[in-house]
Design a protein around this motif. Structure first.
Motif, PDB file in Angstrom:
ATOM      1  N   SER A  23      17.109   7.202  14.853  1.00  0.00           N
ATOM      2  CA  SER A  23      16.044   8.190  14.973  1.00  0.00           C
ATOM      3  C   SER A  23      14.698   7.513  14.734  1.00  0.00           C
ATOM      4  O   SER A  23      14.636   6.401  14.186  1.00  0.00           O
ATOM      5  N   PRO A  24      13.583   8.146  15.113  1.00  0.00           N
ATOM      6  CA  PRO A  24      12.264   7.540  14.880  1.00  0.00           C
ATOM      7  C   PRO A  24      12.013   7.185  13.415  1.00  0.00           C
ATOM      8  O   PRO A  24      11.483   6.112  13.116  1.00  0.00           O
ATOM      9  N   THR A  28      11.476   3.444  11.683  1.00  0.00           N
ATOM     10  CA  THR A  28      10.295   3.145  10.867  1.00  0.00           C
ATOM     11  C   THR A  28      10.687   2.518   9.541  1.00  0.00           C
ATOM     12  O   THR A  28      10.118   1.505   9.119  1.00  0.00           O
ATOM     13  N   ALA A  73       5.459   5.450  12.269  1.00  0.00           N
ATOM     14  CA  ALA A  73       6.149   6.711  12.548  1.00  0.00           C
ATOM     15  C   ALA A  73       5.630   7.348  13.833  1.00  0.00           C
ATOM     16  O   ALA A  73       6.401   7.873  14.640  1.00  0.00           O
ATOM     17  N   SER A  76       7.028   5.523  16.889  1.00  0.00           N
ATOM     18  CA  SER A  76       8.435   5.848  17.134  1.00  0.00           C
ATOM     19  C   SER A  76       8.578   7.252  17.716  1.00  0.00           C
ATOM     20  O   SER A  76       9.397   7.491  18.611  1.00  0.00           O
ATOM     21  N   LEU A  77       7.774   8.198  17.231  1.00  0.00           N
ATOM     22  CA  LEU A  77       7.804   9.555  17.775  1.00  0.00           C
ATOM     23  C   LEU A  77       7.276   9.581  19.204  1.00  0.00           C
ATOM     24  O   LEU A  77       7.852  10.217  20.085  1.00  0.00           O
ATOM     25  N   ARG A  80       9.442   8.441  22.258  1.00  0.00           N
ATOM     26  CA  ARG A  80      10.572   9.247  22.722  1.00  0.00           C
ATOM     27  C   ARG A  80      10.278   9.821  24.107  1.00  0.00           C
ATOM     28  O   ARG A  80      11.200  10.135  24.865  1.00  0.00           O
ATOM     29  N   GLY A 142       3.550  12.988  22.890  1.00  0.00           N
ATOM     30  CA  GLY A 142       3.926  11.591  22.738  1.00  0.00           C
ATOM     31  C   GLY A 142       2.751  10.660  22.934  1.00  0.00           C
ATOM     32  O   GLY A 142       2.515   9.742  22.131  1.00  0.00           O
ATOM     33  N   ALA A 145       0.273  11.028  20.108  1.00  0.00           N
ATOM     34  CA  ALA A 145       0.757  10.396  18.879  1.00  0.00           C
ATOM     35  C   ALA A 145       0.456   8.905  18.889  1.00  0.00           C
ATOM     36  O   ALA A 145       0.082   8.321  17.860  1.00  0.00           O
ATOM     37  N   ASP A 193      14.968  13.366   7.475  1.00  0.00           N
ATOM     38  CA  ASP A 193      15.288  13.022   8.851  1.00  0.00           C
ATOM     39  C   ASP A 193      16.251  14.020   9.480  1.00  0.00           C
ATOM     40  O   ASP A 193      16.087  14.420  10.625  1.00  0.00           O
TER      41      ASP A 193
END
Length: 313
Positions: A23-24, A28, A73, A76-77, A80, A142, A145, A193
């Motif tokens: 996961s993001p 991280t 973070a 990574s978000l 996606r 995205g 971010a 998470d």
């Protein structure tokens, strides 16, 4: 500068691959942990000690939030829904944010017409990359971010330059401490998470290891060295080279489309940020440290600097 651009520009490729297994938030935390471990080993080998003092560690944690935990973070978000090549182009706005922040803080001199034109041209390039008139989703959470992460980098660079470098601490010690602080900050949020443990695919595991050791640990230390030697705004100029690296890697390794519009936007951004760094013929160059005193050994309090053992410049 070239090595930093290659390693940092490949970050988006490794994040893209790592997100296939984690996961993001897990990505991280893993990259902070592996990066901190890498630099702590280097500290042990070179006999460097971590900084001491509550005030120093307070600054380290603030810098870790803006320059590590938050942007990591957000990247990574953002990735996606955003490809690695476009993520690298958007990250190239960091020098623009750094210039704006320098003007706001008074660390940059008056904004000359050439630099103002470069600033506007750079943002025009970002708009070309986003292509809001197409309504294809390029302007979304995205992408926003990733732009916010680029701005967060600029805030972190400025804070590191004002409160950490030039205080008698070696850059290796500072970079190790900051990634250690970032590991603590991101680790505290890991229980939120909500993703159950799952087996990690070998490709995802390899990507996470490379991301943590090379694209986080080594990259962050090189960034610290450039901030110490040349200042926060000059350090941000490495962002000029990142889009080339990330777009090429995304095209070659991930088989991502190489959009002519994204390429054109990249060129416009690079030209714009290049104009912001242009100097007048008579404009003085920032002074360099005196012979025998390294950039990381400068101090404004009269403290005796540590001997420079980070290697030749």
């Amino acid at each position: 500068m070239g090595v930093l651009a290659l390693l940092w520009g490949s970050t988006f490729l490794w994040i893209e691959l790592a997100l296939r297994a984690l996961s993001p938030l897990q990505v991280t935390v893993a990259r902070c942990l592996l990066g901190a471990g890498t630099l702590l080993v280097l500290c042990l080998v070179t006999r460097r000690r971590l900084p001491r003092g509550r005030a120093v560690w307070g600054h380290v944690f603030v810098a870790a939030f803006w320059c590590n935990a938050l942007p990591f973070a957000l990247f990574s978000l953002g990735q996606r829904t955003v490809g690695s090549g476009l993520a690298g182009v958007l990250n190239a706005t960091t020098p623009l944010w750094s210039l704006l922040l320098g003007l706001a803080l008074g660390t940059e001199r008056g904004l000359r017409p050439v630099r103002a034109g470069g600033l506007l041209l750079g943002f025009t390039g970002v708009v070309v990359i986003f292509a809001p008139w197409q309504g294809t989703g390029q302007v979304g959470w995205g992408a926003l971010a990733i732009v916010a992460a680029a701005a967060s980098y600029a805030v972190g660079f400025a804070y590191m330059g004002r409160h950490l470098v030039g205080r008698g601490h070696a850059t290796l010690s500072l970079s190790s401490a900051q990634l250690l602080a970032a590991t603590v900050l991101t680790g505290l949020s890991l229980p939120l998470d909500g993703r159950p443990p799952a087996p990690i695919a070998p490709a995802g595991l390899i990507a996470v290891v490379i991301l943590g050791i090379f694209a986080t640990g080594i990259t962050f230390h090189l960034t610290y060295r450039i901030i110490a030697a040349e200042g926060a705004t000059n350090a941000a100029t490495v962002g000029y080279l990142l889009p080339v690296v990330s777009l090429v890697l995304g095209f070659v390794v991930l088989d991502e489309p190489f959009s002519p519009r994204a390429a054109a936007g990249m060129v416009v951004v690079l030209v714009g940020v290049g104009m912001t760094r242009r100097r007048n013929p008579g404009e003085p160059v920032p002074p360099t440290p005196p012979v025998g005193v390294s950039a990381e050994g400068r101090t404004g309090s009269g403290a005796r600097p540590e001997p420079a053992r980070d290697g030749p410049r």
